[in-house]
Structure formats: C-alpha cells, structure tokens
Scaffold this motif. Structure first.
Motif, PDB file in Angstrom:
ATOM      1  N   ALA B 141      69.333  46.619  67.839  1.00 18.01           N
ATOM      2  CA  ALA B 141      70.088  45.401  68.132  1.00 18.01           C
ATOM      3  C   ALA B 141      71.557  45.528  67.763  1.00 18.01           C
ATOM      4  O   ALA B 141      72.262  44.519  67.729  1.00 18.01           O
ATOM      5  N   GLY B 228      71.211  46.369  73.290  1.00 16.81           N
ATOM      6  CA  GLY B 228      70.397  45.532  72.398  1.00 16.81           C
ATOM      7  C   GLY B 228      71.201  44.396  71.796  1.00 16.81           C
ATOM      8  O   GLY B 228      70.725  43.259  71.704  1.00 16.81           O
ATOM      9  N   ASN B 229      72.443  44.685  71.393  1.00 16.84           N
ATOM     10  CA  ASN B 229      73.265  43.644  70.792  1.00 16.84           C
ATOM     11  C   ASN B 229      73.698  42.609  71.827  1.00 16.84           C
ATOM     12  O   ASN B 229      73.695  41.400  71.555  1.00 16.84           O
ATOM     13  N   LEU B 232      70.583  40.448  72.475  1.00 13.93           N
ATOM     14  CA  LEU B 232      70.299  39.533  71.355  1.00 13.93           C
ATOM     15  C   LEU B 232      71.212  38.305  71.430  1.00 13.93           C
ATOM     16  O   LEU B 232      70.760  37.160  71.348  1.00 13.93           O
TER      17      LEU B 232
END
Lengths: 322, 322
Positions: B141, B228-229, B232
C-alpha cells in the motif's frame, strides 16, 4: 451530410442484438449518420427487426474478435474491428465506435487509423462525475500500460483538449496522479512526467492522489494506462460496495440509491475516447446496451467534429523520447 | 513481561497531544507495554496530564521529522523515527508505531531495523473491509513504488502470512491486481510477477481488477507500492464521495451514513503494517487520534507476538533478483 460513424456490430457481450439497435437509435433519434460493420447477413436480419434495412448501410466483415483476444492477435483477421478502423483510416467514416475488448480496439486502431502527427502512444479518456457536480477526465484509462514519462506528458495535452470540448472548460487544470502531493513523490514514470509537465504550456496543478479522483480537485487527471484502468474499475467497484453497505444497513432502500449507482455505472459514461490517433475512436463498455451504443455514437460524432483526437497544432508536443 | 512497543511521540498531524494519550490508553486499557520516543520534556508534560509520569518510560530524541520530509533525508537526524526504529533493531522494543510520514518511516525502519533474511524490499499491508463482511489485505500500500517482479512475488508471501494472522484465514487466496483477468494482461511488472506467483507455494487465484478490491474476491491483493497507495486513497475518497452524494440526494441523513463512513475511514484501519523487516512496524494515519494510536499499538503487539514480519522459514523465498 458528414461522413458516417462506423459502428462495430459484432462487439460487446451482446453483439448485433444490442449494437444494431444502438446504431438505429443514433440515426433516428440523434441524427447521427452511421454505418454498421460486421457479418452482413446477421446484421441485416437485426436491421430488418427495426425496419431499417434500406436506412443504414452495412460493410461486411467476416471475422469476430472474441472479448478475451489479446490486442495484437486481433489485427490479423478481417474482423469488424479491423475493417471499421480501416474505414476511418481511409476517410470513409468520421469515427469508429466499438464495445469490443479495449486491447483489441487499441491494436486495430493504431494499425488501421494510425497515430496523429507527433503522438507517441494513444490514451483512453473517461469523464468521471465529481462529487462537486462537474466531472474530471481520467487519462489514460487503459490504452498504454507501460508508458515512458514523455508519453504521460502527451496524455496530459490530449486530456486537456478533450476536457475543453467535453467538459466545456476553457482552460482545464491538470493533476498528475501520484502517492504524495509534493513534487518528486511517486514512481520513476510519475517523477519524470512531473518534470516534463511543469515545462508544458498547460495549467499544471501538480500531483494529486487517489482521493482526488472524484473530488473535483482538477479537470484532468493524468496517469499511466495501468494505474488509470485499475482506478477506473476501483471507482466503479467502490461505489457499488458503498451503496450495497448503505442498503444492507437499512439506511435506504436499493431503489432510492439507484440514481447514485447510475451516475457511476460504466454503462452511462458514454464510452471512453481513444485519443492520439488520426481519427476518432470511442470504446463503449462490453456490457453496453442499445442506448449506450447510441450515446457513444453521439459522443464520437461530436469528437470527430471538434477534432480533438491529436495534439493541438498551436501547442508544442511534449519532449521527444530520448 | 514482553518487550515494550515503542511509540513515536512526535509523529502525525497532532504530535504528543494525541500520541501520548494513545500510548497511555494502550497501556492502561489493553495491557500493552509501551515506551514513548520523542522530546523528553514535552512528552513528560503530556504524560503528566494523564497522571502517567511514573508509569510509561520516555526515550529522548531531540529531532522531529516533518510530515513532508522526503524518506531518505529522515534517516540523518537523531529523530524520534530513527531512535524508535533503533530500539527495535537492538531488541529493546518489540515493535514501533508511528503516525509520521510513510516514506520517512520506511527509510528509518530499513536502516534502523533492517530487512528480514531474504527480503528484497519492505511492503505496507492494510486490511480493507469487504462488502461481504470479511476483509482483504492490500499489499503493497505504499512502501516500494518501483518494485521488480521478484519483489511483488515476495509481497504476496508476506501478505499471506499477514492475512493468516490478522484475518485468521488458514490458507489465504492471493490475487494479482491487474487490468484484465486473463493471465498475461497487465504492465511489465505485473506480467513478470504473475509468472513467478504461479510457481510459488501459495494459493494464487490469478489476476484481479480494480473492482475486486472491496468485493471479497480474494484474501490478499498484491500490487506495487505506487498502484497500491493510489488504490487505498481512491477507496477512501470514493466511499466519501458516494456517501456525500447519497446524503445530498436526500436519500438518507449524514448521521445515518456515519457507520458506513467509519468502516472505510483510514482512522479505523488500525494502521498499515510494514512487513519484511527484522522487527514489527505499524504506520498509523497522519491524522490519527489517541484511540487510533492505541489500536495501532495493540496490532503491533500482536504482530510482534505472531512473528509475521519476515518470510516464513518453512517456505522458500521468491526467485532472487537477476
């Protein structure tokens, strides 16, 4: 009368059962001239159901590209995708609309239509409704999975032209999707693109993050085609999940939530525009029904009229690839 | 009594005003032994407010890393981040909890604690609630923005161990986040990772897409730290936007929607676990209040007990980097 919009009759999950109805609707209700591309016998049977046999031309294409066909393989056969794109390439159609596999449409379009002068790679643009009431153009939503920074910078230029026409914003602001708002945050491609964007004649806002996609922070969000496609589908899935939780919590009935769901339904986007080619291509969702195909024809017709597919002639292209 | 969890007193948007209260809460309400790291005088003043002066130890660190400090620069000064990580590295603390900048925590943790044997790069794991009632671990993330495929394959192994402990699933399924469900779809890193994952002793489900993140399709979704970040933060932003639209549409009152909002509030995740190091690190959201810091301490304590930070000894590591 302007050149017709070529419609891929064989594309999508439903094929001619929906695409032919969509083309008829575009022609009758919206006055968009259309031509259908696909297996002539089958397409004519569907036209007959709409009493539209003498009304809409059919260009025969024997092959059908399956929805899971990899992009490159799709260019080999004499498919509706390939022949539809060639109509645009030859100037016999003003635009092409398909609900086929995005990868296959991109491959056929690059080969049959060709890139616009100076454009390194094409990019898909989608207008997502913002919570503030406007919309944000997400580009690239899935055409070029591994761009170099110079390509991402060009996507920003293409997205700016698109936003000007589709959102009607005279000087659209552009945000670079990254993982921190400070310049220099991101992966290699993003950091490189950020440096190039700062030197281009567009309204560069700087980095934006995942939570800015629907927030109306900027008019255009630019990213690579991998991240853009993941984000587009993540928005769709997250809206659906949130509404399900709200409905299950007994907070509201599913019926009452339908309007919000509709707003983020890929069916209602009116399709993604494939930009950077010598002609206009609109990719509709695979599950598109007739009304969505008709809307995609209207969008394609307007884009072809507006000529936003290539780099603006009065603006310099991004730096050439090293 | 087990080694204490070291808490970065100076991290986050609120600093000791919230972190000290969180540490006190972790100790008193959850029985987690803690030690605070930061400017001793300031930290003690806050401890005094909670009548906890003799109750919780303080390790002095003169410097504070600003929230916008780039990762690498953070390792230079004798900051609470660096000293907290060194406590774990020396074995004087079982785990480190910080609400500081993710990049700075990762840089200090790699330097002060070091990678676990065989681990190429660390990864952040976050458990996101699914619409089905369970949760899916998203990894990475945001720790490693530009991994090679071998690193992504290792993230899957780390995420599997984490899901086993945190979700209590004996044999977690793993999906590779990509832009098409067929094998071979994706960007270069994803395609390479997919080939490696197919050969690893874990339950590899194949590719998943952006709409699978909250759908409960798999127990673990693995991706690079950039994607992923973005995902999120896109989940957080999209849930917020959807609830706003529902509330504005008069379909439900904002109060009634609070429970759904709370579920996806980054405040309630209990923090992201930084995996792949010789010790446990939990990164809490920058805006964390005392209760969130306390929960992060509980999670960190459990992770340190479970020993899920490195690669499982009975499982081979991913292929070495070429």
């Amino acid at each position: 009368m302007s050149d017709p919009v070529a419609v891929d009759a064989m594309g999508g999950d439903h094929g001619p059962a929906e695409t032919v109805g969509g083309a008829v609707m575009a022609s009758r209700e919206h006055g968009v001239p259309v031509v259908l591309v696909g297996r002539a016998g089958e397409v004519r049977r569907h036209l007959a159901r709409h009493d539209a046999l003498g009304e809409i031309d059919v260009v025969h294409a024997q092959e059908v590209v399956p929805m899971d066909e990899p992009g490159a393989a799709a260019t080999e056969a004499a498919s509706s995708l390939r022949i539809g794109c060639e109509l645009v390439g030859r100037g016999d159609a003003s635009a092409f609309v398909s609900s086929g596999s995005t990868g296959a449409v991109v491959a056929c379009a690059v080969r049959g239509i060709g890139r616009a002068p100076g454009v390194l790679r094409p990019a898909l643009a989608v207008a997502l409704p913002s919570v503030t009431g406007g919309a944000t153009v997400l580009i690239d939503a899935g055409a070029t999975a591994d761009p170099v920074p110079e390509m991402v910078a060009q996507f920003a230029v293409l997205g700016t032209s698109y936003a000007r026409l589709v959102l009607g914003v005279p000087d659209p602001s552009v945000g670079l999707l990254s993982i921190g708002s400070e310049p220099g945050k991101g992966n290699r491609v993003t950091r490189g693109a950020g440096e190039l964007l700062a030197g281009l004649p567009l309204r560069f806002h700087g980095n934006v993050e995942g939570h800015d996609v629907l927030a109306g922070t900027v008019d255009v969000i630019v990213t690579d085609g991998f991240t853009g496609n993941v984000v587009l589908k993540n928005v769709e899935g997250t809206v659906r999940a949130t509404l399900t939780l709200v409905a299950e919590g007994g907070i509201a009935t599913p019926e009452a939530l339908r309007e919000v769901a509709r707003r983020y339904d890929p069916e209602t986007h009116g399709g993604a525009a494939l930009l950077g080619l010598r002609g206009t291509v609109v990719v509709a969702h695979g599950a598109s029904g007739a009304a969505t195909i008709a809307r995609a024809c209207v969008v394609a017709h307007a884009l072809a009229d507006g000529g936003v597919t290539g780099l603006p002639e009065d603006r310099p292209a991004a730096e050439p690839v090293r």
